[in-house]
Design a protein around this motif. Structure first.
Motif, PDB file in Angstrom:
ATOM      1  N   GLU A   1       0.815  -1.213   0.000  1.00  0.00           N
ATOM      2  CA  GLU A   1       0.000   0.000   0.000  1.00  0.00           C
ATOM      3  C   GLU A   1       0.852   1.268   0.000  1.00  0.00           C
ATOM      4  O   GLU A   1       0.401   2.323  -0.469  1.00  0.00           O
ATOM      5  N   ASP A   2       2.089   1.181   0.514  1.00  0.00           N
ATOM      6  CA  ASP A   2       2.978   2.344   0.496  1.00  0.00           C
ATOM      7  C   ASP A   2       3.271   2.777  -0.931  1.00  0.00           C
ATOM      8  O   ASP A   2       3.397   3.973  -1.214  1.00  0.00           O
ATOM      9  N   VAL A   3       3.406   1.821  -1.815  1.00  0.00           N
ATOM     10  CA  VAL A   3       3.654   2.105  -3.234  1.00  0.00           C
ATOM     11  C   VAL A   3       2.352   2.458  -3.941  1.00  0.00           C
ATOM     12  O   VAL A   3       2.298   3.416  -4.728  1.00  0.00           O
ATOM     13  N   ALA A   4       1.298   1.719  -3.637  1.00  0.00           N
ATOM     14  CA  ALA A   4       0.015   1.926  -4.314  1.00  0.00           C
ATOM     15  C   ALA A   4      -0.527   3.329  -4.091  1.00  0.00           C
ATOM     16  O   ALA A   4      -1.113   3.936  -5.011  1.00  0.00           O
ATOM     17  N   ASP A   5      -0.344   3.866  -2.900  1.00  0.00           N
ATOM     18  CA  ASP A   5      -0.872   5.199  -2.610  1.00  0.00           C
ATOM     19  C   ASP A   5      -0.150   6.277  -3.420  1.00  0.00           C
ATOM     20  O   ASP A   5      -0.760   7.276  -3.825  1.00  0.00           O
ATOM     21  N   ILE A   6       1.143   6.076  -3.670  1.00  0.00           N
ATOM     22  CA  ILE A   6       1.883   7.020  -4.513  1.00  0.00           C
ATOM     23  C   ILE A   6       1.406   6.920  -5.955  1.00  0.00           C
ATOM     24  O   ILE A   6       1.236   7.931  -6.646  1.00  0.00           O
ATOM     25  N   VAL A   7       1.168   5.702  -6.426  1.00  0.00           N
ATOM     26  CA  VAL A   7       0.635   5.511  -7.772  1.00  0.00           C
ATOM     27  C   VAL A   7      -0.717   6.206  -7.908  1.00  0.00           C
ATOM     28  O   VAL A   7      -0.993   6.865  -8.924  1.00  0.00           O
ATOM     29  N   ALA A   8      -1.562   6.082  -6.887  1.00  0.00           N
ATOM     30  CA  ALA A   8      -2.875   6.721  -6.928  1.00  0.00           C
ATOM     31  C   ALA A   8      -2.747   8.237  -7.033  1.00  0.00           C
ATOM     32  O   ALA A   8      -3.510   8.888  -7.769  1.00  0.00           O
TER      33      ALA A   8
END
Length: 257
Positions: A227-234
């Motif tokens: 989720e740390d990466v996914a939130d940046i992608v979002a």
């Protein structure tokens, strides 16, 4: 429940049946996008990802797209058209996330030509042609987000080929930003560090010493989560990031500082 930040958008995320890719697909769907969950072999995991998204009120569809062979991008887009016809009947989309990748834990002396070719085929050639063949599909103001690695910017001889592929991906990203800028399309890389996924499970999970060492490499003192990466992608997929392009966003928790 969706938040609406990406309402009406269509996204494609490769390698999104598990790990970081799954977290990305779930987050984009939560923000309102209809997400194409592209997977290579694990149909069960892809179906689980789609089901998790739908249970939370999101939109998703699975498509099989094994990468690493010539013609893989063409087959991926054909699968996208077939599986996504209810969400993207015109074949158009707004967000491409190139997340699929493989690693090769081999130093210079032991890396084979076949191993070198395979990692570059999946990590570099596939994203290149997925985007090339998707240019006519990307709407104005769209997004290309490539999942890179801190290994592209740190000397890690034990994974030299993998690091080289991510360096190439970052160069691709910068050139895409220049190429696609006139259409209002942004292109950015997200460089992840050590993340607790199935990819790292064999040496990380259940090994307190390995986990402590991995955590010590990050300035924030812990192992990354998908989720740390996914939130940046979002963020990069959203309108809030409309003025960010051609950048490599560090998502390593401050590793190597």
């Amino acid at each position: 429940m969706t938040t609406g930040a990406l309402e009406g958008k269509v996204a494609l995320a490769t390698g999104s049946s598990r790990g970081i890719g799954r977290a990305i697909a779930e987050r984009l769907a939560r923000d309102g996008a209809a997400v194409g969950v592209a997977y290579a072999r694990d149909e069960t995991a892809a179906s689980e990802t789609v089901e998790r998204i739908r249970k939370n009120g999101g939109l998703a569809f699975a498509l099989r797209a094994e990468l690493g062979r010539h013609g893989d991008a063409r087959r991926l887009w054909a699968a996208f058209d077939a599986a996504g016809k209810d969400h993207a009947p015109d074949g158009k989309l707004d967000i491409i996330v190139n997340n699929a990748g493989i690693g090769r834990s081999a130093a210079l002396a032991s890396l084979t030509e076949d191993g070198f070719d395979e990692v570059f085929a999946v990590n570099v050639r596939a994203p290149f042609f997925i985007v090339q063949q998707g240019l006519s599909r990307l709407r104005e103001g769209g997004r290309v987000i490539n999942i890179s690695s801190g290994a592209a910017h740190l000397a890690m001889p034990e994974i030299i080929a993998y690091g080289a592929t991510k360096g190439a991906l970052d160069t691709f990203t910068r050139n895409l930003a220049k190429e696609l800028g006139p259409r209002g399309i942004t292109a950015n890389s997200v460089a992840s560090g050590i993340v607790d996924t199935d990819f790292n499970a064999a040496w990380l999970r259940g090994n307190p010493q390995a986990e402590a060492h991995a955590a010590s490499l990050a300035a924030l003192g812990r192992v990354g989560q998908p989720e740390d990466v996914a939130d940046i992608v979002a963020f990069l997929a959203s309108n809030d990031a409309r003025w960010v392009t051609g950048r490599v966003i560090d998502a390593t928790g401050g590793a190597g500082l």
